[in-house]
Design a protein around this motif. Structure first.
Motif, PDB file in Angstrom:
ATOM      1  N   CYS A 187       6.196  24.219  12.963  1.00 46.41           N
ATOM      2  CA  CYS A 187       6.531  22.833  13.287  1.00 46.41           C
ATOM      3  C   CYS A 187       8.008  22.513  13.057  1.00 46.41           C
ATOM      4  O   CYS A 187       8.467  21.418  13.387  1.00 46.41           O
ATOM      5  N   GLY A 188       8.764  23.457  12.530  1.00 48.84           N
ATOM      6  CA  GLY A 188      10.213  23.276  12.487  1.00 48.84           C
ATOM      7  C   GLY A 188      10.835  23.444  13.869  1.00 48.84           C
ATOM      8  O   GLY A 188      11.952  22.987  14.119  1.00 48.84           O
ATOM      9  N   GLU A 189      10.135  24.116  14.769  1.00 49.61           N
ATOM     10  CA  GLU A 189      10.590  24.244  16.159  1.00 49.61           C
ATOM     11  C   GLU A 189      10.351  22.891  16.817  1.00 49.61           C
ATOM     12  O   GLU A 189       9.271  22.309  16.687  1.00 49.61           O
ATOM     13  N   PRO A 191       4.521  25.450  20.281  1.00 51.60           N
ATOM     14  CA  PRO A 191       5.683  25.082  21.098  1.00 51.60           C
ATOM     15  C   PRO A 191       5.315  24.827  22.562  1.00 51.60           C
ATOM     16  O   PRO A 191       4.377  25.414  23.096  1.00 51.60           O
ATOM     17  N   ARG A 192       6.096  23.944  23.179  1.00 51.62           N
ATOM     18  CA  ARG A 192       5.900  23.626  24.602  1.00 51.62           C
ATOM     19  C   ARG A 192       6.819  24.481  25.461  1.00 51.62           C
ATOM     20  O   ARG A 192       7.836  24.983  25.005  1.00 51.62           O
ATOM     21  N   VAL A 209      15.680  15.173  18.480  1.00 51.68           N
ATOM     22  CA  VAL A 209      15.285  15.749  17.197  1.00 51.68           C
ATOM     23  C   VAL A 209      16.528  16.327  16.536  1.00 51.68           C
ATOM     24  O   VAL A 209      17.167  17.227  17.093  1.00 51.68           O
ATOM     25  N   ASN A 210      16.902  15.781  15.391  1.00 52.35           N
ATOM     26  CA  ASN A 210      18.064  16.289  14.652  1.00 52.35           C
ATOM     27  C   ASN A 210      17.655  16.627  13.222  1.00 52.35           C
ATOM     28  O   ASN A 210      16.796  15.974  12.633  1.00 52.35           O
ATOM     29  N   LEU A 224      10.346  32.197  16.925  1.00 47.16           N
ATOM     30  CA  LEU A 224       9.657  32.811  15.790  1.00 47.16           C
ATOM     31  C   LEU A 224       9.484  34.317  15.987  1.00 47.16           C
ATOM     32  O   LEU A 224       9.826  35.118  15.127  1.00 47.16           O
ATOM     33  N   GLY A 225       8.972  34.703  17.151  1.00 50.50           N
ATOM     34  CA  GLY A 225       8.741  36.117  17.428  1.00 50.50           C
ATOM     35  C   GLY A 225      10.036  36.906  17.525  1.00 50.50           C
ATOM     36  O   GLY A 225      10.126  38.043  17.049  1.00 50.50           O
TER      37      GLY A 225
END
Lengths: 420, 154
Positions: A169-171, A186-187, A205-206, A388-389
């Motif tokens: 959820c940091g993405e 993720p979208r 988002v900042n 992430l990957g």
């Protein structure tokens, strides 16, 4: 350098609005509300600030994309899902300087035409939740938040949204899914959140640290700000140092301070006069650097040239007692656990890499395992849905590049000989 | 079903968002607080109060590691074992908790006093190893310090 982000945090009441105002707090907001929104964005552009969450994207450019979209309402979300292992830089802001973040968000909201803000706070920071909510309540009472801020007819409403323990959820698109009450997956991009974000509206988002820089940019002006630190990514930067150093902690230094200076000058050097072996410079998703590669400037431009990334500025220092195979194995257990499962290369790749690393660390490695690790990481790299990957693959590749002999020894000797 | 006070609390949360599903994560926390863990009944209450399908509630809850899907001990220890904590000895603390208190990793002690959750990073890397006991935060841990701390959690 004057402290900007960690200003005043030695004051035990630094989270109180009275103390914050005594130290000059909310003056930048008053100044900003006298300015036109476009002029605020212009100052942010002149400052040259890049997002502090890890990607280093120019903040003003992100803002401009959102502002160019005609849809309203727009939402401003602060990413306080500080979950990259090794990272604890936003925590002092959230717990000790919450009004700095709130002031930064109100100014940014006014500039962007966003009237609603959310702080997406990781679930693992329960103390920060209480502190932030207390600070928000104070700011409403003193008219720095609400429907008629400082009598200027400006509206900004702010609340805290608590995460529930999911690194992904940091993405930013996963974060948006999560705030919408969904699984944090993720979208597809595009469309980007600046056009189609939370509840399908333009969303900015900042990171906490980014937004906390905004009041200072307004105070001293973008041009003066751009003179701090590296010329191509200026400003103060929070570096958090952990592991085998004498004085671990969060250090506010000019962006571009060398990794060597961070470790030896500021964090007191290697603990107990030990010998430096390796450094993970920007949180565990960033490739490891060996001891002889620390003469690099810690910023978004120089670190990729040095073979790693600035990431979140989370410096993990390891001495000769630390086993690189065990570190890689533990990192991969983390990535496997946190993979959201949406795309195959990441879901299957992290699981496979963890299994191979586990058997090597436990003395059951097979001949050919190192090549197999490289192959799997190679297939994952660039083929996953989100970073992430990619990060997981890069960790393995970096470790094998610099510490291949250690992997070979584990396989040959059928055991791990390290203490830590 | 939730009592009126809780329902009112959930209404307050819904008002902060443009749609009701966004109140799901905070409402799951409330259900966990009320029931101690996310039982089937707890999730049904959440589904009804937000007017969402139960499958949506259960599916979403299952994604996040801070929701408890089985009953936990009276006190939940969340110990970080990620890299910064690991290299400074968190692994030995996991063993210590098992031998001294009989609480296995990701399990509950026989007397129901403690549950141990192996956590990923909790942002205390500079003062590692670290843990949360319920919502209380402790760092610079050693076996001796853990013994002293846990004295306060009976």
């Amino acid at each position: 350098m004057e402290k900007v982000l960690l200003k005043n945090i030695d004051n035990p009441n630094s989270a109180d609005i009275g103390e914050y105002r005594k130290a000059g707090g909310y003056r930048s907001l008053a100044k900003a509300l006298q300015m036109q929104p476009a002029d605020i964005v212009e100052e942010v552009k002149k400052s040259g600030i890049r997002g502090r969450g890890g990607a280093g994207f120019p903040t003003a450019m992100k803002w401009n994309f959102a502002m160019a979209d005609p849809k309203f309402p727009k939402y401003l979300i602060c990413n306080a899902d500080e979950g990259e292992p090794g990272t604890f830089k936003d925590r002092p802001i959230l717990e000790k300087n919450p009004h700095l973040l709130i002031e930064g968000m109100v100014i940014s909201g006014y500039a962007l035409g966003a009237e609603y803000g959310y702080i997406y706070l990781r679930g693992e920071y329960p103390a920060a939740k209480d502190i932030l909510e207390g600070a928000i309540e104070q700011a409403y009472k003193e008219n720095f938040l609400g429907d008629d801020i400082l009598g200027k007819g400006v509206r900004f409403r702010l609340s805290v949204h608590q995460g529930a323990g999911a690194y992904i959820c940091g993405e930013e698109t996963a974060l948006i899914e999560s705030i919408e009450g969904k699984k944090g997956q993720p979208r597809t991009k595009p469309p980007f959140p600046v056009n189609v974000g939370a509840w399908s509206m333009p969303t900015i988002v900042n990171n906490v640290e980014t937004l906390s820089n905004i009041p200072y940019i307004i105070e001293i002006g973008g041009e003066a700000y751009s003179a701090i630190g590296s010329s191509d990514c200026p400003g103060p930067k929070l570096y958090c140092v952990s592991g085998f150093v004498e004085n671990p902690g969060v250090y506010e230094l000019p962006m571009g301070t060398s990794l060597r200076d961070i470790i030896y000058k500021h964090a007191g050097g290697i603990k107990d006069n030990g010998k430096l072996k390796a450094v993970i410079p920007g949180g565990i998703s960033t490739p490891v650097l060996p001891a002889d590669a620390i003469d690099c400037a810690m910023d978004f431009v120089a670190m990729p040239k040095a073979g790693s990334m600035l990431g979140s500025g989370a410096v993990i220092v390891m001495d000769e007692s630390v086993c690189m195979v065990r570190v890689t194995y533990r990192a991969m257990k983390f990535f496997e656990h946190e993979s959201c499962g949406k795309c195959t290369p990441c879901r299957e790749g992290t699981d496979w890499l963890r299994k191979i690393l586990e058997r090597i660390e436990h003395g059951k490695g097979r001949e050919g395992d190192i090549n197999l690790l490289s192959d799997v990481a190679g297939v994952m790299s660039g083929r996953t849905f989100c970073p992430l990957g990619d990060g997981a693959a890069g960790v393995v590749t970096g470790m094998i590049k610099h510490f291949r002999s250690e992997f070979e020894e584990h396989i040959r000797d059928k055991q791990c000989k390290f203490r830590n | 079903m939730f009592n009126d006070t809780v329902l009112k609390e959930i209404e307050g949360i819904k008002a902060k968002y443009p749609d009701r599903r966004s109140a799901l994560l905070p409402s799951l926390y409330i259900a966990q607080r009320e029931f101690g863990w996310l039982s089937r009944e707890a999730m049904t209450c959440v589904a009804r109060s937000l007017n969402l399908p139960e499958a949506v509630v259960r599916g979403t809850a299952s994604f996040y590691s801070m929701y408890k899907h089985k009953p936990a001990g009276r006190h939940v220890i969340q110990l970080c074992t990620n890299i910064s904590c690991m290299i400074l000895g968190a692994g030995k603390l996991v063993d210590f908790l098992e031998t001294r208190y009989g609480v296995p990793a990701n399990g509950t002690s026989g007397d129901g006093r403690f549950s141990l959750v192996i956590m990923e990073c909790i942002g205390a890397c500079g003062t590692a190893p670290a843990m949360l006991v319920n919502t209380d935060f402790y760092d610079n841990l050693s076996e001796k310090r853990i013994e002293e701390i846990l004295e306060n959690y009976k």
